[in-house]
Design a protein around this motif. Sequence first.
Motif, short mmCIF file in Angstrom:
data_model
loop_
_atom_site.label_atom_id
_atom_site.label_comp_id
_atom_site.label_asym_id
_atom_site.label_seq_id
_atom_site.Cartn_x
_atom_site.Cartn_y
_atom_site.Cartn_z
N MET A 86 0.85 -1.20 0.00
CA MET A 86 0.00 0.00 0.00
C MET A 86 0.88 1.25 0.00
SD MET A 86 -2.67 1.18 2.95
CE MET A 86 -3.43 2.80 2.86
N PRO A 87 0.64 2.21 -0.87
CA PRO A 87 1.43 3.44 -0.89
C PRO A 87 1.07 4.35 0.28
CG PRO A 87 -0.34 3.59 -2.46
CD PRO A 87 -0.39 2.19 -1.91
N HIS A 88 1.93 5.33 0.55
CA HIS A 88 1.60 6.33 1.56
C HIS A 88 0.32 7.06 1.14
CE1 HIS A 88 6.07 6.66 3.02
NE2 HIS A 88 5.51 5.50 3.29
N PHE A 89 -0.64 7.15 2.04
CA PHE A 89 -1.92 7.75 1.70
C PHE A 89 -2.18 9.03 2.48
CE2 PHE A 89 -2.68 5.24 5.45
CZ PHE A 89 -3.60 5.98 6.17
N ASP A 90 -1.41 9.26 3.53
CA ASP A 90 -1.63 10.41 4.40
C ASP A 90 -0.67 11.53 4.00
OD1 ASP A 90 -2.57 11.95 6.55
OD2 ASP A 90 -2.64 10.22 7.90
N LEU A 91 -0.53 12.53 4.82
CA LEU A 91 0.38 13.63 4.55
C LEU A 91 1.82 13.15 4.48
CD1 LEU A 91 -1.10 16.20 7.10
CD2 LEU A 91 -1.41 16.24 4.61
N PRO A 92 2.68 13.81 3.72
CA PRO A 92 4.09 13.46 3.73
C PRO A 92 4.70 13.75 5.09
CG PRO A 92 3.73 15.46 2.46
CD PRO A 92 2.38 14.91 2.79
N LEU A 93 5.79 13.06 5.40
CA LEU A 93 6.37 13.13 6.74
C LEU A 93 6.67 14.56 7.20
CD1 LEU A 93 7.35 11.70 9.25
CD2 LEU A 93 9.55 11.29 8.11
N PRO A 94 7.27 15.43 6.39
CA PRO A 94 7.54 16.79 6.89
C PRO A 94 6.27 17.52 7.33
CG PRO A 94 8.82 16.38 4.91
CD PRO A 94 7.86 15.23 5.04
N LYS A 95 5.16 17.30 6.62
CA LYS A 95 3.90 17.94 7.03
C LYS A 95 3.30 17.25 8.26
CE LYS A 95 2.59 20.06 2.66
NZ LYS A 95 1.53 20.25 1.64
N LEU A 96 3.47 15.94 8.37
CA LEU A 96 3.01 15.24 9.57
C LEU A 96 3.73 15.77 10.81
CD1 LEU A 96 2.89 11.57 8.25
CD2 LEU A 96 0.91 12.94 8.95
N GLN A 97 5.02 16.01 10.67
CA GLN A 97 5.80 16.47 11.82
C GLN A 97 5.35 17.84 12.31
OE1 GLN A 97 9.58 15.95 9.85
NE2 GLN A 97 10.02 14.06 10.99
N GLY A 98 4.71 18.61 11.46
CA GLY A 98 4.19 19.91 11.87
C GLY A 98 2.68 19.95 12.00
N TYR A 99 2.03 18.78 11.88
CA TYR A 99 0.56 18.74 11.88
C TYR A 99 0.02 18.90 13.30
CZ TYR A 99 -4.18 17.07 10.91
OH TYR A 99 -5.54 16.96 10.80
N ARG A 100 -0.63 20.01 13.56
CA ARG A 100 -1.16 20.30 14.90
C ARG A 100 -2.54 20.93 14.75
NH1 ARG A 100 -0.63 23.76 19.50
NH2 ARG A 100 0.06 22.61 21.35
N PRO A 101 -3.53 20.11 14.47
CA PRO A 101 -4.88 20.64 14.21
C PRO A 101 -5.50 21.24 15.46
CG PRO A 101 -4.97 18.27 14.48
CD PRO A 101 -3.51 18.64 14.48
N GLU A 102 -6.50 22.07 15.25
CA GLU A 102 -7.26 22.60 16.38
C GLU A 102 -7.93 21.45 17.13
OE1 GLU A 102 -9.98 25.74 15.73
OE2 GLU A 102 -8.62 26.89 14.45
N ARG A 103 -7.98 21.60 18.44
CA ARG A 103 -8.63 20.57 19.26
C ARG A 103 -10.11 20.89 19.42
NH1 ARG A 103 -7.39 20.51 24.26
NH2 ARG A 103 -6.16 22.42 24.40
N ASP A 104 -10.93 19.85 19.32
CA ASP A 104 -12.36 19.98 19.59
C ASP A 104 -12.58 19.57 21.03
OD1 ASP A 104 -15.10 20.00 19.61
OD2 ASP A 104 -15.32 18.12 18.50
N GLU A 105 -12.74 20.57 21.90
CA GLU A 105 -12.80 20.30 23.34
C GLU A 105 -14.03 20.96 23.95
OE1 GLU A 105 -10.37 22.11 26.95
OE2 GLU A 105 -9.14 20.78 25.71
N PRO A 106 -14.91 20.22 24.60
CA PRO A 106 -16.08 20.83 25.24
C PRO A 106 -15.68 21.70 26.43
CG PRO A 106 -15.94 18.50 25.79
CD PRO A 106 -14.88 18.75 24.77
N ALA A 107 -16.51 22.69 26.73
CA ALA A 107 -16.18 23.64 27.79
C ALA A 107 -16.09 22.97 29.16
CB ALA A 107 -17.23 24.75 27.82
N ASP A 108 -16.85 21.91 29.37
CA ASP A 108 -16.86 21.25 30.68
C ASP A 108 -15.99 20.00 30.71
OD1 ASP A 108 -18.45 19.71 29.02
OD2 ASP A 108 -19.91 19.24 30.58
N TYR A 109 -15.01 19.93 29.81
CA TYR A 109 -14.14 18.74 29.70
C TYR A 109 -13.48 18.41 31.05
CZ TYR A 109 -10.29 15.80 27.98
OH TYR A 109 -9.40 14.77 27.77
N ASP A 110 -12.79 19.37 31.64
CA ASP A 110 -12.10 19.10 32.90
C ASP A 110 -13.08 18.81 34.02
OD1 ASP A 110 -9.25 19.39 32.22
OD2 ASP A 110 -9.80 21.45 31.73
#
Length: 327
Positions: free
Chosen positions: A1-25
Amino acid sequence: MPHFDLPLPKLQGYRPERDEPADYDAFWDRTLAEQRAHALAPVFEEIDAGYSQLVTEDVTFAGFDGQPVKAWLLRPRHVDGPLPTVVTYIGYGGGRGLPGEWTGLPSAGYAHFVMDLRGQGSGHRTGDTADGALTGPHHGGFMTLGIGTPDTYYYRRLFVDAVHAVEAAQAHPAVDASRTIISGGSQGGGITLAVAALVQRVNDTPPIGAIVDVPFLAHMRHATEIVDTAPYSELVSYLRTRRNDVDAVFRTLSYFDGVNFAARSTMPAMFSVGLLDDVCPPSCVFAAHNHYAGPASMKVYPYNGHEQGGAFQDVEHLRFIRGLVGG
């Protein structure tokens, strides 16, 4: 199977926004506070598993709502303790299996506590723990079990079990509570991320490190959008018929997403990823790693899938453990 996701340099910087509810803690503080009443003393019973140089103990401890959870504790027979100890969580569908599957770390001089998984254990390893609180319609497996609300969701129970497992292991006189490490791969990696964040809230002697191999349960909505493999496909099948529940489902999952746990975890961690992994996609693994609040390293296997490093990664485990506990 070939690589299907982002290339490694982009993975190393991949930091998406977190989906976090207000009452999580608040949700997790309430959950853990409610469960302190059930932190009963674990029972350890030595058994003859056929390994003369190892002590093998069958463990029962109180998990969510005091329900009994099984585990194994294996340790070298002729090594003076207390010993550094690794607490391990299992991949999806598995259970604690047989003692002979866990002789590696005790052979290296460590104690090894292996937690069974409630309701699982009919897949790649056998299990012995029932889930005493099954609730609501779901699509096979465990991904949608009780998913209607965070309070009823399956992984709320399992994560509480996993936090209690650390305390159960630390209660044994042969275990050095100050040198405990948590570990797991796939689902076990997702559980490890949860425990790394949650155990710090209730345990005065939290683990000193975490081994997080190809974690499942991280960046979950994204995973359903880029792969069609199980177990994430359980969510897709569930929502295919429950079209109006999409927002509610992902709201529940946001309380259990490893990316949110990672942002609250400060103990040193070692991650691994296979760049051909179509079960726990690389971008999901890197999302957790790149949000991790503590020191974290990543071992990359460019031409491996969900199996990632296999025995090669076991060598990395030993190196990481020795770096934390000495010796």
